[in-house]
Design an enzyme around this catalytic site. Sequence first.
Site, PDB file in Angstrom:
ATOM      1  N   TYR A 234       0.927  -1.267  -0.087  1.00 27.14           N
ATOM      2  CA  TYR A 234      -0.077  -0.117   0.110  1.00 27.14           C
ATOM      3  C   TYR A 234       0.814   1.275   0.103  1.00 27.14           C
ATOM      4  CZ  TYR A 234      -3.407   3.452   1.361  1.00 27.14           C
ATOM      5  OH  TYR A 234      -4.083   4.642   1.446  1.00 27.14           O
TER       6      TYR A 234
ATOM      7  N   ARG B  13     -13.753  -0.489 -20.323  1.00 26.11           N
ATOM      8  CA  ARG B  13     -15.069   0.145 -20.752  1.00 26.11           C
ATOM      9  C   ARG B  13     -14.840   1.434 -20.853  1.00 26.11           C
ATOM     10  NH1 ARG B  13     -15.850   2.461 -15.664  1.00 26.11           N
ATOM     11  NH2 ARG B  13     -15.003   1.413 -14.023  1.00 26.11           N
TER      12      ARG B  13
END
Length: 442
Positions: A201, A290
């Site tokens: 992270y 998309r």
Amino acid sequence: MFDKILIANRGEVAVRVIRACKEMGIKTVAVFSEADRDALHVNMADESYCIGGVRLKDSYLNMDAILTVALETHSKAIHPGYGMLSENPEFAKKCAENGLTLIGPSAEVMEQMGQKEMARAIAISAGVPVTPGSDILDNAKMAHEEADRIGYPVILKARSGGGGKGIRIVRTPEELDNAFELVKKEAASSFADDAIFMEKYLENVKHVEVQILADKKGKVVILGDRDCSVQRKNQKLIEECPAPVLSDKLRKEMYEASTRLTKKVGYVTVGTIEFLVKGDSFYFMEMNTRLQVEHSVTEMVSGIDIVEWQIRTAAGMDISFEQSDVYTGNHAIECRICAENSKDFKPSTGTVKMLHVPGGVGVRFDSALYTDYKVPPFYDSMLGKLIVCASTRDGAIRKMKSALSEFVLVGVDNNREMHMKFMDNNRFIIGNYDTSICQKVL
């Protein structure tokens, strides 16, 4: 070119696709749930059909109902918009089996890039930087071993995740067991796939994405980049194009990496590659196979209709312009107007009593709202996108402040005031903000 397209979505994106089809001379078919009988996209389309009840699984995620309407209306293609079935490889396969074109990449590409650990492997093979990470985690014991190897903090991610779901940040070993179980349960319920993996992270980073367009002959054009760092609970709120404080060298490297990855996977039509940027380094996050919600800011800067080119390339047309033809001299900002309580950010509903949309040069509001429209409680809270464009970033910020002050929506609680806070925030104005900005402003 397709002569008729079914739009398998609702709200703002359905309206956006219908507008593009009208400009291209393509007939449109809308589908809707029982809650959306009075929705704008239903009235704008040439044909409209109810496909089920108010729940998503009964209507907008009902593959068989959508395919039946497409075949009965002799539609040649289906535009999935974003969300819903837009990145579902099973739906893409069913479309192909029924002789329909799903406007997007192939089912195989969706599957490869939708499984995040597979996408990481492809990115590595294309020479695209990635953060340190793991394979699929079989159990909590393996998760502990990988976390020790990678180093805390780490982030657990659902393989099939998206939209901010199936993600947990883990800062200490004591938090890991509980987070592991939570992410697996959320992944199973949201994506019917409980496989999860782990990455290092990175904190104090920018979230920057690159918009690509590719045709069936392998030509790839980069339409621009966007900064999407203003996020609350992993949900984007504000996007701007181009990303501020990104050096020319770093931008060039990100564009080259995006082109390599696009070609490596054999991608066709519109897509977005997301990166984390820290200093002069960038790391691959994921590829969205998309149309993105925030495509509008790139359109405003480049002057290129991304939806129209998505349809053209899906139909097999070649890209008719070169990379050097893409204009990058303007700056655009987008604020997502959502139906939510301004105090606790809980979703709101209601009837639109009054709606005033700001105007002027370089101002755009993409929405499906109209006066007396009843906002249903069953779907995403986004009501529309307010977008502005100017020759400079400072000019775009001033224009957005003006547009927000002019925007009026009575009857439905919304987040206009929240956006005003960002436009007045010094860190945002300077442009060196990162993904932690929401914690500091809100």
